[in-house]
Design a protein around this motif. Structure first.
Motif, PDB file in Angstrom:
ATOM      1  N   LEU A 109       0.842  -1.187   0.000  1.00 20.66           N
ATOM      2  CA  LEU A 109       0.000   0.000   0.000  1.00 20.66           C
ATOM      3  C   LEU A 109       0.878   1.239   0.000  1.00 20.66           C
ATOM      4  CD1 LEU A 109      -2.547  -1.239   2.714  1.00 20.66           C
ATOM      5  CD2 LEU A 109      -2.805  -1.365   0.224  1.00 20.66           C
ATOM      6  N   THR A 110       0.726   2.094  -0.977  1.00 20.43           N
ATOM      7  CA  THR A 110       1.568   3.279  -1.210  1.00 20.43           C
ATOM      8  C   THR A 110       3.056   2.925  -1.121  1.00 20.43           C
ATOM      9  OG1 THR A 110       1.525   4.108   1.099  1.00 20.43           O
ATOM     10  CG2 THR A 110      -0.250   4.826  -0.371  1.00 20.43           C
ATOM     11  N   PRO A 111       3.495   1.953  -1.938  1.00 17.84           N
ATOM     12  CA  PRO A 111       4.909   1.576  -1.902  1.00 17.84           C
ATOM     13  C   PRO A 111       5.812   2.738  -2.320  1.00 17.84           C
ATOM     14  CG  PRO A 111       3.849   0.654  -3.842  1.00 17.84           C
ATOM     15  CD  PRO A 111       2.759   1.242  -2.987  1.00 17.84           C
ATOM     16  N   LEU A 112       7.015   2.732  -1.800  1.00 17.84           N
ATOM     17  CA  LEU A 112       7.976   3.790  -2.088  1.00 17.84           C
ATOM     18  C   LEU A 112       8.661   3.486  -3.421  1.00 17.84           C
ATOM     19  CD1 LEU A 112       9.517   4.067   1.509  1.00 17.84           C
ATOM     20  CD2 LEU A 112       7.523   5.261   0.557  1.00 17.84           C
ATOM     21  N   LEU A 113       7.916   3.649  -4.519  1.00 17.43           N
ATOM     22  CA  LEU A 113       8.432   3.267  -5.835  1.00 17.43           C
ATOM     23  C   LEU A 113       9.533   4.179  -6.340  1.00 17.43           C
ATOM     24  CD1 LEU A 113       5.226   2.121  -7.762  1.00 17.43           C
ATOM     25  CD2 LEU A 113       6.871   0.757  -6.465  1.00 17.43           C
ATOM     26  N   THR A 114       9.740   5.323  -5.671  1.00 17.22           N
ATOM     27  CA  THR A 114      10.861   6.189  -6.031  1.00 17.22           C
ATOM     28  C   THR A 114      12.167   5.679  -5.418  1.00 17.22           C
ATOM     29  OG1 THR A 114      10.332   7.632  -4.156  1.00 17.22           O
ATOM     30  CG2 THR A 114       9.419   8.240  -6.320  1.00 17.22           C
ATOM     31  N   ASP A 115      12.082   4.682  -4.554  1.00 19.79           N
ATOM     32  CA  ASP A 115      13.262   4.055  -3.943  1.00 19.79           C
ATOM     33  C   ASP A 115      13.643   2.853  -4.806  1.00 19.79           C
ATOM     34  OD1 ASP A 115      14.998   2.393  -2.428  1.00 19.79           O
ATOM     35  OD2 ASP A 115      14.199   3.189  -0.550  1.00 19.79           O
ATOM     36  N   PRO A 116      14.798   2.894  -5.473  1.00 28.52           N
ATOM     37  CA  PRO A 116      15.169   1.799  -6.374  1.00 28.52           C
ATOM     38  C   PRO A 116      15.189   0.427  -5.707  1.00 28.52           C
ATOM     39  CG  PRO A 116      16.628   3.670  -6.695  1.00 28.52           C
ATOM     40  CD  PRO A 116      15.791   3.976  -5.479  1.00 28.52           C
ATOM     41  N   SER A 117      15.561   0.360  -4.416  1.00 30.91           N
ATOM     42  CA  SER A 117      15.625  -0.944  -3.752  1.00 30.91           C
ATOM     43  C   SER A 117      14.234  -1.556  -3.622  1.00 30.91           C
ATOM     44  CB  SER A 117      16.296  -0.838  -2.381  1.00 30.91           C
ATOM     45  OG  SER A 117      15.484  -0.130  -1.466  1.00 30.91           O
ATOM     46  N   VAL A 118      13.213  -0.728  -3.421  1.00 31.07           N
ATOM     47  CA  VAL A 118      11.847  -1.225  -3.331  1.00 31.07           C
ATOM     48  C   VAL A 118      11.355  -1.657  -4.706  1.00 31.07           C
ATOM     49  CG1 VAL A 118       9.444  -0.614  -2.817  1.00 31.07           C
ATOM     50  CG2 VAL A 118      11.276   0.117  -1.277  1.00 31.07           C
ATOM     51  N   ALA A 119      11.514  -0.793  -5.697  1.00 34.03           N
ATOM     52  CA  ALA A 119      11.045  -1.096  -7.050  1.00 34.03           C
ATOM     53  C   ALA A 119      11.712  -2.354  -7.599  1.00 34.03           C
ATOM     54  CB  ALA A 119      11.309   0.098  -7.967  1.00 34.03           C
ATOM     55  N   GLU A 120      13.022  -2.465  -7.416  1.00 33.83           N
ATOM     56  CA  GLU A 120      13.744  -3.636  -7.934  1.00 33.83           C
ATOM     57  C   GLU A 120      13.326  -4.903  -7.212  1.00 33.83           C
ATOM     58  OE1 GLU A 120      17.864  -2.591  -7.593  1.00 33.83           O
ATOM     59  OE2 GLU A 120      17.621  -0.865  -8.944  1.00 33.83           O
ATOM     60  N   ALA A 121      13.114  -4.817  -5.909  1.00 36.13           N
ATOM     61  CA  ALA A 121      12.707  -5.998  -5.142  1.00 36.13           C
ATOM     62  C   ALA A 121      11.315  -6.465  -5.551  1.00 36.13           C
ATOM     63  CB  ALA A 121      12.749  -5.695  -3.646  1.00 36.13           C
ATOM     64  N   VAL A 122      10.395  -5.522  -5.738  1.00 41.33           N
ATOM     65  CA  VAL A 122       9.057  -5.903  -6.181  1.00 41.33           C
ATOM     66  C   VAL A 122       9.142  -6.589  -7.541  1.00 41.33           C
ATOM     67  CG1 VAL A 122       6.788  -5.038  -6.890  1.00 41.33           C
ATOM     68  CG2 VAL A 122       7.885  -4.118  -4.836  1.00 41.33           C
ATOM     69  N   GLY A 123       9.951  -6.049  -8.426  1.00 43.48           N
ATOM     70  CA  GLY A 123      10.116  -6.641  -9.755  1.00 43.48           C
ATOM     71  C   GLY A 123      10.761  -8.010  -9.726  1.00 43.48           C
ATOM     72  N   ALA A 124      11.575  -8.272  -8.715  1.00 42.74           N
ATOM     73  CA  ALA A 124      12.288  -9.555  -8.625  1.00 42.74           C
ATOM     74  C   ALA A 124      11.523 -10.619  -7.858  1.00 42.74           C
ATOM     75  CB  ALA A 124      13.646  -9.335  -7.960  1.00 42.74           C
ATOM     76  N   ASN A 125      10.429 -10.239  -7.206  1.00 39.65           N
ATOM     77  CA  ASN A 125       9.691 -11.177  -6.357  1.00 39.65           C
ATOM     78  C   ASN A 125       8.866 -12.138  -7.206  1.00 39.65           C
ATOM     79  OD1 ASN A 125       8.168 -12.496  -4.414  1.00 39.65           O
ATOM     80  ND2 ASN A 125       7.649 -10.645  -3.286  1.00 39.65           N
ATOM     81  N   ALA A 126       9.052 -13.428  -6.973  1.00 38.20           N
ATOM     82  CA  ALA A 126       8.295 -14.447  -7.710  1.00 38.20           C
ATOM     83  C   ALA A 126       6.886 -14.642  -7.160  1.00 38.20           C
ATOM     84  CB  ALA A 126       9.052 -15.779  -7.668  1.00 38.20           C
ATOM     85  N   GLY A 127       6.599 -14.057  -5.985  1.00 37.39           N
ATOM     86  CA  GLY A 127       5.273 -14.193  -5.394  1.00 37.39           C
ATOM     87  C   GLY A 127       4.253 -13.280  -6.061  1.00 37.39           C
ATOM     88  N   ARG A 128       2.974 -13.508  -5.764  1.00 40.40           N
ATOM     89  CA  ARG A 128       1.906 -12.633  -6.257  1.00 40.40           C
ATOM     90  C   ARG A 128       1.944 -11.334  -5.460  1.00 40.40           C
ATOM     91  NH1 ARG A 128      -2.939 -13.530  -5.215  1.00 40.40           N
ATOM     92  NH2 ARG A 128      -3.933 -12.849  -7.123  1.00 40.40           N
ATOM     93  N   GLN A 129       1.750 -10.216  -6.168  1.00 36.60           N
ATOM     94  CA  GLN A 129       1.825  -8.926  -5.490  1.00 36.60           C
ATOM     95  C   GLN A 129       0.759  -7.970  -5.987  1.00 36.60           C
ATOM     96  OE1 GLN A 129       6.280  -7.730  -4.737  1.00 36.60           O
ATOM     97  NE2 GLN A 129       6.139  -8.793  -6.696  1.00 36.60           N
ATOM     98  N   LEU A 130       0.229  -7.194  -5.056  1.00 40.78           N
ATOM     99  CA  LEU A 130      -0.693  -6.102  -5.353  1.00 40.78           C
ATOM    100  C   LEU A 130      -0.034  -4.806  -4.924  1.00 40.78           C
ATOM    101  CD1 LEU A 130      -3.503  -4.845  -6.020  1.00 40.78           C
ATOM    102  CD2 LEU A 130      -4.151  -5.361  -3.647  1.00 40.78           C
ATOM    103  N   LEU A 131      -0.013  -3.840  -5.826  1.00 42.01           N
ATOM    104  CA  LEU A 131       0.515  -2.508  -5.525  1.00 42.01           C
ATOM    105  C   LEU A 131      -0.632  -1.517  -5.590  1.00 42.01           C
ATOM    106  CD1 LEU A 131       2.977  -4.153  -6.733  1.00 42.01           C
ATOM    107  CD2 LEU A 131       3.909  -1.956  -7.387  1.00 42.01           C
ATOM    108  N   VAL A 132      -0.740  -0.676  -4.570  1.00 46.10           N
ATOM    109  CA  VAL A 132      -1.804   0.315  -4.496  1.00 46.10           C
ATOM    110  C   VAL A 132      -1.180   1.679  -4.259  1.00 46.10           C
ATOM    111  CG1 VAL A 132      -3.798   1.103  -3.170  1.00 46.10           C
ATOM    112  CG2 VAL A 132      -3.484  -1.347  -3.603  1.00 46.10           C
TER     113      VAL A 132
END
Length: 197
Positions: A109-132
């Motif tokens: 919920l309101t992920p810090l997508l301007t933080d590269p470590s967050v964005a890259e980790a979300v992109g690398a996660n093999a699990g199901r994810q919801l971003l809001v």
């Protein structure tokens, strides 16, 4: 378990099918609306909910990501469940690298997508994810969100929502929160269908 007299753990009415670890925001506790609606939905879908409570003012010199990781890892270590899902709000989304390393399903919920470590980790996660997130939130990067959606994440981007998923109007803020609750419900219903397949 309680924090300041408030319960921190919630069990579903029937058998638990997993544990959801809830990592709140810096000034957004687990009892705030977005996380509380998510708690209700998780219970409805058979998850045990373990809230993580923290006082970010006690972080001291520790880096935010390391601090969040330490709290989430400690909560995870106490669980004996085959299935673990992570829910993070704002500061709590710094748990994304931890979730990615373990392939954990997640609701951000309101992920810090301007933080590269967050964005890259979300992109690398093999699990199901919801971003809001909201397009009026300076910490939400719409182009990154689109890339993550193309990569398989479910995304709810609300044009007029800020970092609290609200606006200056009370009715519209309530409508946005309803949109978020519906997105969480659909995500969890999809997770249940996938688990049953």
């Amino acid at each position: 378990m309680t924090f300041g007299g408030l319960p921190t753990r919630w069990e579903p009415p029937g058998a638990s099918r997993g544990v959801a670890l809830v990592a709140p925001g810096r000034s957004y506790p687990p009892t705030a609306p977005l996380l509380d609606f998510t708690r209700v939905a998780l219970l409805q879908h058979g998850f045990t909910v373990q809230q993580i409570w923290w006082d970010s003012l006690t972080r001291g010199e520790e880096e935010p990501e390391a601090w969040v990781r330490r709290h989430v890892a400690a909560a995870h270590a106490r669980e004996d469940a085959d299935r673990v899902l992570v829910v993070g709000k704002s500061l709590g989304t710094l748990a994304a690298p931890y979730a990615a390393e373990r392939g954990l399903d997640a609701i951000w919920l309101t992920p810090l997508l301007t933080d590269p470590s967050v964005a890259e980790a979300v992109g690398a996660n093999a699990g199901r994810q919801l971003l809001v997130g909201g397009l009026a939130d300076a910490l939400w990067d719409a182009s990154v969100a689109r890339e993550l959606e193309e990569g398989g994440c479910q995304v709810l981007a609300v044009p007029d929502a800020d970092h609290g998923m609200g606006t200056r109007g009370a009715v519209r803020t309530a409508e946005i929160h309803l949109e978020v609750a519906r997105a969480v419900e659909a995500f969890l219903a999809g997770a249940a269908a996938g688990a049953g397949a």
